[in-house]
Design a protein around this motif. Structure first.
Motif, PDB file in Angstrom:
ATOM      1  N   GLY A 175      -3.127  -7.529 -21.705  1.00 32.96           N
ATOM      2  CA  GLY A 175      -2.909  -7.777 -20.604  1.00 32.96           C
ATOM      3  C   GLY A 175      -1.339  -8.232 -20.200  1.00 32.96           C
ATOM      4  O   GLY A 175      -0.783  -8.004 -19.152  1.00 32.96           O
ATOM      5  N   LEU A 176      -0.852  -9.243 -21.042  1.00 28.83           N
ATOM      6  CA  LEU A 176       0.341  -9.876 -20.736  1.00 28.83           C
ATOM      7  C   LEU A 176       1.345  -8.733 -20.848  1.00 28.83           C
ATOM      8  O   LEU A 176       2.340  -8.706 -20.111  1.00 28.83           O
ATOM      9  N   LEU A 177       1.287  -7.727 -21.971  1.00 34.39           N
ATOM     10  CA  LEU A 177       2.345  -6.729 -22.316  1.00 34.39           C
ATOM     11  C   LEU A 177       2.143  -5.627 -21.212  1.00 34.39           C
ATOM     12  O   LEU A 177       3.097  -5.309 -20.759  1.00 34.39           O
ATOM     13  N   GLU A 178       0.841  -5.405 -20.446  1.00 35.97           N
ATOM     14  CA  GLU A 178       0.772  -4.436 -19.396  1.00 35.97           C
ATOM     15  C   GLU A 178       1.372  -5.147 -18.118  1.00 35.97           C
ATOM     16  O   GLU A 178       2.020  -4.437 -17.605  1.00 35.97           O
ATOM     17  N   SER A 179       1.172  -6.365 -17.849  1.00 31.62           N
ATOM     18  CA  SER A 179       1.741  -6.941 -16.568  1.00 31.62           C
ATOM     19  C   SER A 179       3.364  -7.155 -16.848  1.00 31.62           C
ATOM     20  O   SER A 179       4.048  -6.765 -15.840  1.00 31.62           O
ATOM     21  N   ILE A 180       3.748  -7.097 -17.902  1.00 30.18           N
ATOM     22  CA  ILE A 180       5.474  -7.370 -18.335  1.00 30.18           C
ATOM     23  C   ILE A 180       6.068  -5.673 -17.959  1.00 30.18           C
ATOM     24  O   ILE A 180       6.985  -5.790 -17.222  1.00 30.18           O
ATOM     25  N   ILE A 181       5.203  -4.873 -18.636  1.00 28.26           N
ATOM     26  CA  ILE A 181       5.736  -3.550 -18.229  1.00 28.26           C
ATOM     27  C   ILE A 181       5.724  -3.219 -16.832  1.00 28.26           C
ATOM     28  O   ILE A 181       6.752  -2.598 -16.241  1.00 28.26           O
ATOM     29  N   VAL A 182       4.670  -3.220 -15.947  1.00 29.35           N
ATOM     30  CA  VAL A 182       4.689  -3.102 -14.636  1.00 29.35           C
ATOM     31  C   VAL A 182       5.787  -3.896 -13.840  1.00 29.35           C
ATOM     32  O   VAL A 182       5.981  -3.246 -12.969  1.00 29.35           O
ATOM     33  N   LEU A 183       5.510  -5.123 -14.083  1.00 28.23           N
ATOM     34  CA  LEU A 183       6.746  -5.904 -13.410  1.00 28.23           C
ATOM     35  C   LEU A 183       7.942  -5.244 -13.506  1.00 28.23           C
ATOM     36  O   LEU A 183       8.844  -5.496 -12.645  1.00 28.23           O
ATOM     37  N   PHE A 184       8.575  -4.806 -14.961  1.00 26.74           N
ATOM     38  CA  PHE A 184       9.865  -4.364 -15.202  1.00 26.74           C
ATOM     39  C   PHE A 184       9.905  -3.093 -14.372  1.00 26.74           C
ATOM     40  O   PHE A 184      10.857  -2.899 -13.737  1.00 26.74           O
ATOM     41  N   ILE A 185       8.883  -2.363 -14.106  1.00 27.91           N
ATOM     42  CA  ILE A 185       8.926  -0.968 -13.495  1.00 27.91           C
ATOM     43  C   ILE A 185       9.069  -1.367 -11.950  1.00 27.91           C
ATOM     44  O   ILE A 185      10.089  -0.650 -11.359  1.00 27.91           O
ATOM     45  N   ILE A 186       8.481  -2.007 -11.428  1.00 26.61           N
ATOM     46  CA  ILE A 186       8.275  -2.385  -9.986  1.00 26.61           C
ATOM     47  C   ILE A 186       9.421  -3.542  -9.531  1.00 26.61           C
ATOM     48  O   ILE A 186       9.585  -3.430  -8.361  1.00 26.61           O
ATOM     49  N   GLY A 187       9.968  -3.950 -10.419  1.00 25.44           N
ATOM     50  CA  GLY A 187      11.107  -5.079 -10.084  1.00 25.44           C
ATOM     51  C   GLY A 187      10.435  -6.262  -9.260  1.00 25.44           C
ATOM     52  O   GLY A 187      11.216  -6.659  -8.399  1.00 25.44           O
ATOM     53  N   GLU A 188       9.236  -6.677  -9.595  1.00 25.56           N
ATOM     54  CA  GLU A 188       8.850  -7.930  -8.890  1.00 25.56           C
ATOM     55  C   GLU A 188       8.774  -9.062  -9.470  1.00 25.56           C
ATOM     56  O   GLU A 188       8.175 -10.135  -9.222  1.00 25.56           O
ATOM     57  N   TRP A 189       9.247  -9.188 -11.043  1.00 24.27           N
ATOM     58  CA  TRP A 189       9.277 -10.530 -11.542  1.00 24.27           C
ATOM     59  C   TRP A 189      10.029 -11.401 -10.828  1.00 24.27           C
ATOM     60  O   TRP A 189      11.326 -11.261 -10.578  1.00 24.27           O
ATOM     61  N   SER A 190       9.594 -12.765 -10.565  1.00 22.43           N
ATOM     62  CA  SER A 190      10.298 -13.818 -10.114  1.00 22.43           C
ATOM     63  C   SER A 190       9.669 -15.091 -10.281  1.00 22.43           C
ATOM     64  O   SER A 190       8.375 -15.095  -9.930  1.00 22.43           O
ATOM     65  N   LEU A 191      10.110 -16.083 -10.717  1.00 21.39           N
ATOM     66  CA  LEU A 191       9.651 -17.284 -10.703  1.00 21.39           C
ATOM     67  C   LEU A 191       9.088 -17.856  -9.626  1.00 21.39           C
ATOM     68  O   LEU A 191      10.077 -17.751  -8.493  1.00 21.39           O
ATOM     69  N   PRO A 192       7.953 -18.450  -9.357  1.00 22.54           N
ATOM     70  CA  PRO A 192       7.702 -19.047  -8.131  1.00 22.54           C
ATOM     71  C   PRO A 192       8.821 -20.296  -7.424  1.00 22.54           C
ATOM     72  O   PRO A 192       8.923 -21.096  -8.447  1.00 22.54           O
ATOM     73  N   TYR A 193       9.159 -19.951  -6.243  1.00 21.83           N
ATOM     74  CA  TYR A 193      10.205 -20.927  -5.896  1.00 21.83           C
ATOM     75  C   TYR A 193       9.702 -22.248  -5.058  1.00 21.83           C
ATOM     76  O   TYR A 193      10.331 -23.288  -5.008  1.00 21.83           O
ATOM     77  N   CYS A 194       8.411 -22.071  -4.671  1.00 20.97           N
ATOM     78  CA  CYS A 194       7.785 -22.925  -4.064  1.00 20.97           C
ATOM     79  C   CYS A 194       6.672 -24.003  -5.005  1.00 20.97           C
ATOM     80  O   CYS A 194       6.036 -23.249  -5.944  1.00 20.97           O
ATOM     81  N   GLY A 195       6.961 -25.151  -5.279  1.00 24.31           N
ATOM     82  CA  GLY A 195       6.278 -25.943  -5.987  1.00 24.31           C
ATOM     83  C   GLY A 195       4.719 -25.794  -5.493  1.00 24.31           C
ATOM     84  O   GLY A 195       3.903 -25.818  -6.713  1.00 24.31           O
ATOM     85  N   LEU A 196       4.223 -25.434  -4.403  1.00 23.33           N
ATOM     86  CA  LEU A 196       2.770 -25.281  -4.135  1.00 23.33           C
ATOM     87  C   LEU A 196       2.323 -23.984  -4.805  1.00 23.33           C
ATOM     88  O   LEU A 196       1.190 -23.919  -5.521  1.00 23.33           O
ATOM     89  N   ASP A 197       3.176 -23.053  -4.915  1.00 26.65           N
ATOM     90  CA  ASP A 197       2.842 -21.686  -5.549  1.00 26.65           C
ATOM     91  C   ASP A 197       2.475 -21.793  -7.015  1.00 26.65           C
ATOM     92  O   ASP A 197       1.588 -21.321  -7.800  1.00 26.65           O
ATOM     93  N   ARG A 198       3.440 -22.818  -7.577  1.00 24.95           N
ATOM     94  CA  ARG A 198       3.243 -23.158  -8.960  1.00 24.95           C
ATOM     95  C   ARG A 198       2.113 -23.765  -9.555  1.00 24.95           C
ATOM     96  O   ARG A 198       1.387 -23.661 -10.442  1.00 24.95           O
ATOM     97  N   LEU A 199       1.677 -24.705  -8.419  1.00 31.73           N
ATOM     98  CA  LEU A 199       0.458 -25.585  -8.514  1.00 31.73           C
ATOM     99  C   LEU A 199      -0.882 -24.603  -8.254  1.00 31.73           C
ATOM    100  O   LEU A 199      -1.733 -24.582  -9.134  1.00 31.73           O
ATOM    101  N   PHE A 200      -0.649 -23.624  -7.436  1.00 31.79           N
ATOM    102  CA  PHE A 200      -1.768 -22.695  -7.433  1.00 31.79           C
ATOM    103  C   PHE A 200      -2.004 -21.821  -8.630  1.00 31.79           C
ATOM    104  O   PHE A 200      -3.131 -21.543  -9.146  1.00 31.79           O
ATOM    105  N   LEU A 201      -0.999 -21.234  -9.198  1.00 27.59           N
ATOM    106  CA  LEU A 201      -0.979 -20.613 -10.454  1.00 27.59           C
ATOM    107  C   LEU A 201      -1.741 -21.495 -11.524  1.00 27.59           C
ATOM    108  O   LEU A 201      -2.525 -20.697 -12.254  1.00 27.59           O
ATOM    109  N   ILE A 202      -1.408 -22.598 -11.899  1.00 20.94           N
ATOM    110  CA  ILE A 202      -2.032 -23.458 -12.874  1.00 20.94           C
ATOM    111  C   ILE A 202      -3.466 -23.644 -12.454  1.00 20.94           C
ATOM    112  O   ILE A 202      -4.411 -23.546 -13.353  1.00 20.94           O
TER     113      ILE A 202
END
Length: 348
Positions: free
Chosen positions: A245-272
């Protein structure tokens, strides 16, 4: 989340199945690393400390999974595939120590590796589709549609495992299809006014298709888990799920160019919190299966839909239409009917 995990999401094992053969969700948060917290063993056969405790655990599990789904819906600035990648990392931190402790290795039996690979790819794809569905369409619609997974499981089990497909299964399939149609409300059947979503209908349709696809992939995953049975340690099964799942997600993110660290602290909290609540939901679901029959657990698991409706109204101020309510009743009737039937068959 099964659903979440559901996805499912975890997903509740169908009545009559051993816990080691399934984790979903699906639905479904289908696969989930939290199985690690509740290893079935001799203690699983013990009676519940008090009546109804297993059903309470199921209710609590449904609540936690629904809250995790709510957070997925709230994180709109992070792509669904990236959320899946973060969840896989979180689960990996739990699974690796378990595999080391149990000394099962990280590859698996030679004859089962192809099934483990398929389980990993299909299960992780189901997770990504589920998260996309939560972001693209309403929380209630996506949750209800994921409950169609048992219908697809019956069909695929008949095709690949040569299990019997009875007239009752056909009836449940019709109910499920009817429910999905009521939720989607295609304009060619209901007219443009019945769809009533304007430009947003296209996004709603994409989310609905993703939810149905999640149910299909979660069902295929369950069939593969049945095929493997007890020949593969279920921690190893989850390991393939998270690493692929991690490999698949990384490949898809690389293809669609959507990878970005959450810039909002609330989004980071939601991910956790997505990882924590998903983990907690699977812990209580596992405990419920250990001390309660799968039939009542599967029926109580439909509370996911109730919580989804409540959260949608409270947090998004989106009151479901009567079409959605009718579709939900059809799908819940189908899943509940299937659970009751298998429960009765298993008690004979």
């Amino acid at each position: 989340m099964r659903p979440l995990d559901s996805a499912g999401a975890a997903e509740v094992p169908e009545p009559g199945l051993r816990l080691t053969e399934d984790a979903p969700q699906g639905a479904i948060e289908e696969p989930a690393a939290a199985e690690a917290a509740g290893t079935p063993g001799p203690e699983a056969k013990k009676k519940a400390p008090c009546p109804g405790l297993g059903l309470f655990y199921t209710l609590l599990s449904a609540f936690l999974f629904s809250v995790a789904s709510l957070f997925v819906k709230k994180v709109q600035d992070v792509h669904a595939v990236e959320i899946s990648a973060f969840r896989c990392v979180f689960q990996m931190l739990v699974i690796i120590p378990c595999l080391i402790y149990r000394k099962t290795g990280f590859i698996g039996p030679k004859g089962q590796r192809i099934f483990l690979l398929l389980r990993g790819v299909l299960g992780s794809t189901a997770m990504i589709l589920l998260y996309y569905a939560f972001q693209a369409t309403s929380l209630a619609d996506a949750t209800v549609i994921t409950f169609s997974s048992p219908v697809f499981t019956s069909i695929f089990a008949c095709i690949f495992l040569k299990e019997k497909y009875s007239p009752w299964d056909g009836l449940f399939t019709v109910f499920t299809i009817t429910g999905v149609i009521l939720i989607v409300r295609p304009p060619f059947l209901f007219g443009a006014s019945a769809a009533g979503r304007g430009e947003s209908y296209s996004l709603h349709l994409k989310g609905t298709i993703a939810a149905v696809a999640h149910a299909v992939f979660a069902a295929l995953t369950l069939v593969i888990l049945r095929k493997m049975g007890k020949s593969v340690d279920y921690f190893l099964s989850i390991w393939y799920y998270v690493i692929l799942g991690l490999l698949e997600s990384i490949i898809v993110l690389f293809i669609i160019g959507e990878w970005s660290l959450p810039y909002c602290g609330l989004d980071r909290l939601f991910l956790i919190l997505i990882g924590l609540f998903g983990l907690g939901g699977q812990v209580f679901l596992t405990k419920a299966i250990q001390i309660e029959k799968a039939g009542p657990v599967a029926i109580m698991k439909t509370m996911d839909v109730v919580f989804a409706f409540i959260f949608q109204i409270i947090f998004f101020h989106d009151v479901p239409t009567w079409w959605t309510v009718g579709g939900a009743l059809c799908v819940i009737a189908s899943s509940t009917g299937a659970a009751v039937r298998k429960w009765c068959q298993g008690s004979k």
